[in-house]
Design a protein around this motif. Structure first.
Motif, PDB file in Angstrom:
ATOM      1  N   ALA A 316      -2.263  13.294 -12.722  1.00  0.00           N
ATOM      2  CA  ALA A 316      -1.889  13.598 -11.202  1.00  0.00           C
ATOM      3  C   ALA A 316      -0.659  13.292 -10.697  1.00  0.00           C
ATOM      4  CB  ALA A 316      -2.910  12.963 -10.373  1.00  0.00           C
ATOM      5  N   LEU A 317      -0.015  13.653 -10.012  1.00  0.00           N
ATOM      6  CA  LEU A 317       1.058  13.363  -9.001  1.00  0.00           C
ATOM      7  C   LEU A 317       1.259  13.908  -7.681  1.00  0.00           C
ATOM      8  CD1 LEU A 317       4.007  12.378 -10.174  1.00  0.00           C
ATOM      9  CD2 LEU A 317       4.888  14.267  -9.411  1.00  0.00           C
ATOM     10  N   PRO A 318       1.169  12.736  -6.901  1.00  0.00           N
ATOM     11  CA  PRO A 318       1.300  11.443  -6.968  1.00  0.00           C
ATOM     12  C   PRO A 318       0.122  10.753  -8.145  1.00  0.00           C
ATOM     13  CG  PRO A 318       1.567  11.704  -4.670  1.00  0.00           C
ATOM     14  CD  PRO A 318       1.096  13.104  -5.280  1.00  0.00           C
ATOM     15  N   ARG A 319       0.574   9.806  -8.631  1.00  0.00           N
ATOM     16  CA  ARG A 319      -0.478   9.282  -9.546  1.00  0.00           C
ATOM     17  C   ARG A 319      -1.691   8.744  -8.784  1.00  0.00           C
ATOM     18  NH1 ARG A 319       4.170   5.560 -12.786  1.00  0.00           N
ATOM     19  NH2 ARG A 319       5.020   5.510 -10.497  1.00  0.00           N
ATOM     20  N   ASP A 320      -2.815   8.863  -9.627  1.00  0.00           N
ATOM     21  CA  ASP A 320      -4.194   8.509  -9.331  1.00  0.00           C
ATOM     22  C   ASP A 320      -4.336   7.001  -9.416  1.00  0.00           C
ATOM     23  OD1 ASP A 320      -4.911  10.738  -7.895  1.00  0.00           O
ATOM     24  OD2 ASP A 320      -5.930  11.567  -9.803  1.00  0.00           O
ATOM     25  N   VAL A 321      -3.843   6.562 -10.650  1.00  0.00           N
ATOM     26  CA  VAL A 321      -4.118   5.244 -11.116  1.00  0.00           C
ATOM     27  C   VAL A 321      -3.032   4.048 -10.882  1.00  0.00           C
ATOM     28  CG1 VAL A 321      -4.865   3.951 -13.158  1.00  0.00           C
ATOM     29  CG2 VAL A 321      -5.602   6.295 -12.820  1.00  0.00           C
ATOM     30  N   GLU A 322      -3.263   2.970 -10.299  1.00  0.00           N
ATOM     31  CA  GLU A 322      -2.050   2.042 -10.030  1.00  0.00           C
ATOM     32  C   GLU A 322      -1.426   1.718 -11.372  1.00  0.00           C
ATOM     33  OE1 GLU A 322      -1.645  -2.193  -7.827  1.00  0.00           O
ATOM     34  OE2 GLU A 322      -3.386  -1.208  -7.691  1.00  0.00           O
ATOM     35  N   PRO A 323      -0.334   1.853 -11.429  1.00  0.00           N
ATOM     36  CA  PRO A 323       0.555   1.507 -12.694  1.00  0.00           C
ATOM     37  C   PRO A 323       0.131   0.177 -13.495  1.00  0.00           C
ATOM     38  CG  PRO A 323       1.866   2.632 -11.404  1.00  0.00           C
ATOM     39  CD  PRO A 323       0.701   2.462 -10.656  1.00  0.00           C
ATOM     40  N   ARG A 324      -0.257  -0.722 -12.452  1.00  0.00           N
ATOM     41  CA  ARG A 324      -0.224  -2.034 -13.292  1.00  0.00           C
ATOM     42  C   ARG A 324      -1.466  -2.357 -13.776  1.00  0.00           C
ATOM     43  NH1 ARG A 324      -1.362  -6.815  -9.571  1.00  0.00           N
ATOM     44  NH2 ARG A 324      -2.417  -5.773  -7.539  1.00  0.00           N
ATOM     45  N   VAL A 325      -2.500  -1.337 -13.618  1.00  0.00           N
ATOM     46  CA  VAL A 325      -3.683  -1.703 -14.527  1.00  0.00           C
ATOM     47  C   VAL A 325      -3.524  -1.881 -16.003  1.00  0.00           C
ATOM     48  CG1 VAL A 325      -4.877  -0.346 -12.737  1.00  0.00           C
ATOM     49  CG2 VAL A 325      -4.144   0.781 -14.716  1.00  0.00           C
ATOM     50  N   HIS A 326      -2.354  -1.178 -16.280  1.00  0.00           N
ATOM     51  CA  HIS A 326      -2.129  -1.362 -17.878  1.00  0.00           C
ATOM     52  C   HIS A 326      -2.076  -2.695 -18.545  1.00  0.00           C
ATOM     53  CE1 HIS A 326      -0.712   0.359 -21.656  1.00  0.00           C
ATOM     54  NE2 HIS A 326       0.383  -0.396 -21.848  1.00  0.00           N
ATOM     55  N   ASP A 327      -1.765  -3.741 -17.304  1.00  0.00           N
ATOM     56  CA  ASP A 327      -1.626  -5.160 -17.579  1.00  0.00           C
ATOM     57  C   ASP A 327      -2.984  -5.720 -17.982  1.00  0.00           C
ATOM     58  OD1 ASP A 327       1.156  -4.950 -17.190  1.00  0.00           O
ATOM     59  OD2 ASP A 327       1.159  -5.276 -15.096  1.00  0.00           O
ATOM     60  N   LEU A 328      -4.105  -5.134 -17.438  1.00  0.00           N
ATOM     61  CA  LEU A 328      -5.265  -5.784 -17.790  1.00  0.00           C
ATOM     62  C   LEU A 328      -5.646  -5.659 -19.155  1.00  0.00           C
ATOM     63  CD1 LEU A 328      -7.143  -4.090 -14.985  1.00  0.00           C
ATOM     64  CD2 LEU A 328      -6.625  -6.754 -15.139  1.00  0.00           C
ATOM     65  N   ASP A 329      -6.300  -6.689 -19.852  1.00  0.00           N
ATOM     66  CA  ASP A 329      -6.618  -6.566 -21.160  1.00  0.00           C
ATOM     67  C   ASP A 329      -7.739  -5.515 -21.350  1.00  0.00           C
ATOM     68  OD1 ASP A 329      -5.140  -8.962 -21.695  1.00  0.00           O
ATOM     69  OD2 ASP A 329      -6.958 -10.228 -21.398  1.00  0.00           O
ATOM     70  N   SER A 330      -7.724  -4.810 -22.691  1.00  0.00           N
ATOM     71  CA  SER A 330      -8.351  -3.787 -23.175  1.00  0.00           C
ATOM     72  C   SER A 330      -8.663  -2.628 -22.093  1.00  0.00           C
ATOM     73  CB  SER A 330      -9.939  -4.361 -23.176  1.00  0.00           C
ATOM     74  OG  SER A 330     -10.280  -5.310 -23.871  1.00  0.00           O
ATOM     75  N   VAL A 331      -7.492  -2.440 -21.230  1.00  0.00           N
ATOM     76  CA  VAL A 331      -6.967  -1.401 -20.349  1.00  0.00           C
ATOM     77  C   VAL A 331      -5.929  -0.537 -20.893  1.00  0.00           C
ATOM     78  CG1 VAL A 331      -6.888  -0.443 -18.126  1.00  0.00           C
ATOM     79  CG2 VAL A 331      -8.473  -2.226 -18.424  1.00  0.00           C
ATOM     80  N   TYR A 332      -6.030   0.654 -21.069  1.00  0.00           N
ATOM     81  CA  TYR A 332      -4.614   1.529 -21.742  1.00  0.00           C
ATOM     82  C   TYR A 332      -4.593   2.682 -20.720  1.00  0.00           C
ATOM     83  CZ  TYR A 332      -5.962  -1.377 -25.729  1.00  0.00           C
ATOM     84  OH  TYR A 332      -6.361  -2.319 -26.469  1.00  0.00           O
ATOM     85  N   LEU A 333      -3.298   2.516 -20.160  1.00  0.00           N
ATOM     86  CA  LEU A 333      -2.925   3.790 -19.198  1.00  0.00           C
ATOM     87  C   LEU A 333      -1.899   4.724 -19.597  1.00  0.00           C
ATOM     88  CD1 LEU A 333      -3.177   4.953 -16.296  1.00  0.00           C
ATOM     89  CD2 LEU A 333      -1.367   3.366 -15.624  1.00  0.00           C
TER      90      LEU A 333
END
Length: 500
Positions: A316-333
């Motif tokens: 999506a654009l604007p993005r649906d997922v907050e970019p910094r979720v990638h910093d969470l362990d076991s979460v890949y964006l």
């Protein structure tokens, strides 16, 4: 050639194609220099010129497009405008005012885009005028400039952009002709090449990524957040691959319909967290202006997921997922820009077709400019003949009231026919010569000289207005897929587009 712009020229695609310089050289070699330049301008950014952050900042939702278009045509330097806003590009196509040069119009557009998207986007802008703008427009319509080369959605998105401009009354004769020809080229490329063979779209690439993550999707749960056109395309592909599907959407009716279509399960929007706990892969494609999946939200449910890996694919654009979720362990964006690496690998099979499509674009730009030059010569020919007719008619009327007043009605009719025949013979040579000069730099000079010698300026303007009024509107009732276009729902990514 195109006037210099206060920004970078549009970059060449990563697909096998001619560079901008070689395209312009080929066009110049084939049709020559100096004929009347096109007044078309394009200013904007795309996945080739700007990162997703900048594209997100400038993204214009469908409901905001009319007001932006009205601001554009309110500029003194701009007469017409069409705005194309998708996930991968925001481009303003414009026609310069008769009293403004293209470079001035481009600068005015750049300032306005800066106001809309903020000064941060300016350094990512690209632009072109005249012939270069036409080449770019035709390439966009042919899906040669899309993230996924050969995707079919861009034609529908371009039609929708034209429909909005028509409804807002910001498109006139110049852009109508350009857009009609661009849509024609897009259809021709899809008909005469195999560039669109196979599954070629952002959703299909997202599914390819899911397959890459899990070699076998059977037994894995994929959550679709959003139930629009992009979600439906992805859902069908995932169902064929054996994935278990969950659908969450603000409209429970639409999520239920999609779940039933693909044999999945629908969940109400209020149960998004529960669906995220169950999912292995999430494909998000809503048209929300805000994030629908956030960092804190995922952090809270990690324990309930028992540290299972979660893969989120945000198309999506604007993005649906907050970019910094990638910093969470076991979460890949993964977002749209991440998909470009997969796209590059899949391009090889369509490389030859892309080259064939480029050849069609080049040929059609040449044909377009030739036709437009001939069309622009018509008002001059019409004006010259009208001036001649009026002079002869005035003199005949004066003579029939004086020395020739004794003539009968039959004699007067015969005299009128004789004068008409003489005028036709007299003007036949100049008319043919003018038509022959239409695609030559001397044609511009001939038009200017004739206008001054015979005082044709007003008559040319009248003939041009009549010609413009005779231009048919672009048919936009059907999208590229033949489905009648309607209003997208809140969670339908059709509004922003997920390809072009």
């Amino acid at each position: 050639m195109a006037a210099a712009l206060p920004m970078e020229p549009w970059p060449a695609s990563s697909a096998p194609r001619w560079s901008w310089s070689s395209i312009c050289y080929a066009l110049s070699s084939e049709v020559g220099q100096g004929w009347e330049a096109e007044r078309v301008i394009v200013v904007g950014l795309s996945h080739r010129t700007a990162p997703i952050d900048a594209r997100e900042q400038l993204a214009i939702s469908a409901d905001k497009l009319p007001s932006v278009l009205q601001r554009i045509v309110a500029l003194d330097q701009v007469a017409e405008a069409v705005a194309l806003s998708t996930c991968n590009r925001v481009e303003i196509y414009a026609a310069a005012s008769s009293h403004a040069c293209e470079s001035d119009a481009a600068r005015a557009l750049t300032r306005l885009v800066s106001d809309v998207g903020g000064r941060e986007v300016v350094r990512h802008l690209a632009g072109a005028t005249g012939r270069d703008a036409l080449v770019h427009l035709f390439q966009v319509a042919a899906s040669l400039d899309s993230l996924v080369i050969g995707e079919p959605q861009i034609l529908g998105q371009l039609k929708e952009a034209v429909a909005i401009a028509q409804a807002t009354k910001t498109i006139g004769a110049e852009l109508s002709v350009a857009m009609r020809n661009a849509l024609h080229v897009g259809k021709m490329v899809r008909t005469e090449t195999a560039i669109g063979s196979g599954q070629v779209s952002v959703p299909s690439v997202a599914v390819d990524l899911a397959r890459h993550i899990f070699a076998d999707l059977r037994g894995h749960t994929t959550l679709l957040v959003g139930a629009g056109e992009m979600a439906e395309t992805a859902a069908k592909l995932l169902a064929r691959a054996g994935a278990e599907l969950l659908v969450v959407n603000r409209s429970s009716e639409r999520s239920g319909q999609l779940a039933k279509l693909v044999g999945g399960r629908a969940r109400p929007w209020e149960q998004l967290n529960e669906a995220l706990i169950e999912a292995d892969i999430v494909i998000a494609s809503t048209a929300s202006r805000n994030h629908v999946i956030g960092y804190r939200q995922l952090k809270k449910i990690r324990r309930k997921r028992r540290n299972r890996r979660l893969f989120l694919i945000d198309i999506a654009l604007p993005r649906d997922v907050e970019p910094r979720v990638h910093d969470l362990d076991s979460v890949y964006l993964y977002d749209i820009d991440d998909l470009s690496h997969i796209v590059a690998k899949s391009l090889g099979d369509r490389a030859a077709e892309a080259r064939r499509a480029e050849a069609i674009v080049l040929d059609e730009v040449v044909r377009y400019e030739q036709r437009r030059s001939q069309e622009r010569m018509k008002p001059v020919i019409v004006a010259l003949r009208e001036r001649t007719r009026r002079v002869l008619e005035t003199e005949l009327h004066r003579s029939c009231k004086g020395k020739l007043k004794h003539l009968s009605e039959a004699d007067r009719a015969a005299l009128e026919k004789m004068l008409e025949a003489a005028a036709n013979k007299l003007l036949h040579g100049p008319t043919m010569r003018l038509r022959g000069l239409a695609c030559d730099h001397r044609g511009v000079t001939a038009k200017r000289v004739l206008s001054e010698l015979f005082d044709l300026e007003q008559l040319i303007a009248e003939a041009t207005t009549v010609a413009a009024d005779d231009e048919p509107e672009i048919e936009v009732s059907e999208g590229a897929s033949g489905v009648v276009a309607g209003e997208p729902s809140d969670d339908d990514q059709v509004a922003a587009g997920a390809n072009g």
